[in-house]
Design an enzyme around this catalytic site. Structure first.
Site, PDB file in Angstrom:
ATOM      1  NE  ARG A  81      69.416  -2.057 -51.971  1.00  0.00           N
ATOM      2  CZ  ARG A  81      69.490  -0.898 -52.652  1.00  0.00           C
ATOM      3  NH1 ARG A  81      70.644  -0.478 -53.120  1.00  0.00           N
ATOM      4  NH2 ARG A  81      68.421  -0.177 -52.857  1.00  0.00           N
ATOM      5  CE1 TYR A 135      79.192 -13.545 -29.804  1.00  0.00           C
ATOM      6  CE2 TYR A 135      78.025 -11.845 -31.027  1.00  0.00           C
ATOM      7  CZ  TYR A 135      79.079 -12.727 -30.901  1.00  0.00           C
ATOM      8  OH  TYR A 135      80.026 -12.784 -31.889  1.00  0.00           O
ATOM      9  CG  ASP A 141      71.333 -14.383 -29.731  1.00  0.00           C
ATOM     10  OD1 ASP A 141      71.090 -15.458 -30.324  1.00  0.00           O
ATOM     11  OD2 ASP A 141      72.456 -13.846 -29.732  1.00  0.00           O
ATOM     12  CE  LYS A 165      77.961 -18.701 -33.399  1.00  0.00           C
ATOM     13  NZ  LYS A 165      78.439 -17.608 -34.245  1.00  0.00           N
TER      14      LYS A 165
HETATM   15  C1  LIG Z   1      74.667 -16.445 -29.057  1.00  0.00           C
HETATM   16  C2  LIG Z   1      75.296 -15.779 -30.241  1.00  0.00           C
HETATM   17  N1  LIG Z   1      74.601 -14.848 -30.893  1.00  0.00           N
HETATM   18  C3  LIG Z   1      75.109 -14.206 -31.964  1.00  0.00           C
HETATM   19  C4  LIG Z   1      76.373 -14.486 -32.419  1.00  0.00           C
HETATM   20  C5  LIG Z   1      76.913 -13.709 -33.577  1.00  0.00           C
HETATM   21  O1  LIG Z   1      76.838 -14.447 -34.744  1.00  0.00           O
HETATM   22  P1  LIG Z   1      77.803 -14.142 -35.999  1.00  0.00           P
HETATM   23  O2  LIG Z   1      79.125 -14.741 -35.649  1.00  0.00           O
HETATM   24  O3  LIG Z   1      77.099 -14.833 -37.102  1.00  0.00           O
HETATM   25  O4  LIG Z   1      77.859 -12.661 -36.158  1.00  0.00           O
HETATM   26  C6  LIG Z   1      77.131 -15.462 -31.793  1.00  0.00           C
HETATM   27  C7  LIG Z   1      78.483 -15.798 -32.279  1.00  0.00           C
HETATM   28  O5  LIG Z   1      79.260 -16.455 -31.656  1.00  0.00           O
HETATM   29  C8  LIG Z   1      76.585 -16.117 -30.654  1.00  0.00           C
HETATM   30  O6  LIG Z   1      77.286 -17.042 -29.982  1.00  0.00           O
END
Ligand SMILES: Cc1ncc(COP(=O)(O)O)c(C=O)c1O
Length: 399
Positions: free
Chosen positions: A63, A118, A190, A215
């Site tokens: 871990r 988000y 982010d 992504k």
């Molecule tokens: C800008 C953004 N941040 C974070 C996330 C979250 O990522 P995850 O789907 O890997 O949890 C997304 C998912 O669509 C996103 O578009």
């Protein structure tokens, strides 16, 4: 890649595409094989009882890290640049966001979060953070240095995302960071849209930078992954939070992240080029009111994008001239090359309808018509525009 053991320090002078291919690699630690092995590991054996008691050795427990996790962490760290003090891997982008916030906040403190974040970031703040006595205020993404006025004596962090999720407002991160730091707050971002390839978060004043590795790091819509990169001000707390909470990523998912990362530069360049071509094509369409793509000169955030970013990914939105909802649905249902799905960054094109109106609390979302978000994949651009043309014809046929 460490041919000789001081290799990593020398990488700082290399360009990002080169660092993408060599970061986190140490072939001669693995019999010369190009890629590190994928360690499926829980327990780790110690040669002697004395070694166990002293926890002697580079690794302690599955871990807490393996050569596989270390390779991916090091590769992301190299991409972030020399100001990155460490990288934590999490099982999703949302987990990366929530853990980044938890690592800097404690009961009684306050966090400022962009109104354009988000959606699930907002849900996390409104539920878990509220439960633990941390207050959130949402702010206008275009606030810039004006964030100073929203800072309270207990404001510990400012959360940013540029461009905004779905709506693509471009935040002035250096101005926000200067104002936040002046009042002793940390800046989180982010950075999934641009990735460290196109936005050097630490150079712009960010202290903790998050990517949904689901992504473009993964790049093939087959893995859930998140990364949090920290500078020296935030690394110790991040590392402690991740370790104490027992968070780790499965070895095969780390392998997919590492594998995806090697080609992220060429994929992103192609996503960028195709998305810009289609965004320009859409700007000329009579059905389209506005294209929300910060790399287009028509976008209000274009000067900030040009100043701070070195590229754009395949994700942008459009505002259609007013048509009935069922016409928008006919447009989307007619597309054959655009899947209807949320998680972007894979090789395939996507299109979804959206409406930010219900979730905004600090700003009003009134774009002037129905909105659609596109992810432009690696398909041929002329095939995609032909598909969109068929969609527009179906939209026009709905009365
Ligand atoms: C800008 C953004 N941040 C974070 C996330 C979250 O990522 P995850 O789907 O890997 O949890 C997304 C998912 O669509 C996103 O578009």
């Amino acid at each position: 890649m460490n041919k000789n053991r001081d290799g990593e320090a020398a990488h700082k002078d290399l360009n990002p595409d080169t660092r993408l291919t060599i970061g986190g690699r140490d072939p001669f630690a693995h019999h010369g094989y190009v890629n590190p092995p994928v360690y499926h590991a829980s327990t780790l054996l110690y040669p002697t009882a004395e070694d166990f008691v002293a926890r002697r050795g580079r690794y302690q427990y599955g871990r807490r890290g393996t050569p596989t996790s270390e390779a991916l962490e090091n590769a992301v760290r190299e991409l972030e640049g020399p100001a990155c003090a460490g990288v934590a891997l999490l099982p999703s982008g949302l987990a990366a966001i929530s853990v980044a916030l938890l690592s800097v906040l404690r009961a009684g403190q306050h966090v400022l979060v962009t109104d354009s974040c988000y959606g699930p970031t907002r849900t996390f703040c409104d539920t878990v953070l509220t439960r633990y006595g941390i207050a959130t205020t949402y702010y206008d993404p275009l606030i810039g240095g004006g964030i100073s006025e929203l800072m309270q004596p207990n404001t510990r962090a400012v959360f940013t995302e540029a461009p905004g999720s779905l709506s693509f407002e471009m935040q002035d991160i250096p101005a926000i960071a200067a104002a936040a730091h002046a009042k002793g707050a940390l800046v989180l971002m982010d950075n999934t849209w641009a990735s460290p390839l196109y936005f050097r978060a630490f150079d712009k004043g960010v202290d903790l930078s998050v990517q949904s590795g689901t992504k473009y790091i993964g790049g093939h819509s087959d893995v859930m992954l998140g990364t949090v990169s920290a500078n020296t001000a935030t690394w110790a707390a991040l590392r402690e939070t991740v370790g104490t909470m027992g968070l780790c990523v499965g070895p095969d998912d780390m392998f997919l992240g590492l594998r995806g990362l090697r080609t992220m530069g060429v994929r992103l360049a192609r996503h960028q080029e195709a998305a810009l071509a289609i965004a320009r094509w859409l700007e000329m369409r009579p059905e389209v009111l506005r294209v929300l793509h910060p790399a287009l000169p028509s976008h209000p955030g274009h000067p900030i994008w040009k100043r701070d970013f070195t590229g754009a990914c395949g994700l942008f939105s459009i505002v259609l001239k007013p048509v009935p909802d069922k016409a928008v649905l006919a447009f989307l249902n007619t597309l054959t090359l655009f899947g209807i799905g949320a998680s972007w960054g894979g090789y395939e094109s996507l299109a979804i309808p959206f409406n930010c109106q219900k979730v905004r609390t600090a700003t009003t979302w009134a774009p002037g018509g129905p909105t659609v978000r596109f992810h432009i994949g690696l398909e041929d651009v002329s095939d995609l525009t032909a598909d969109l043309e068929r969609g527009f014809a179906a939209m026009a046929a709905v009365k």
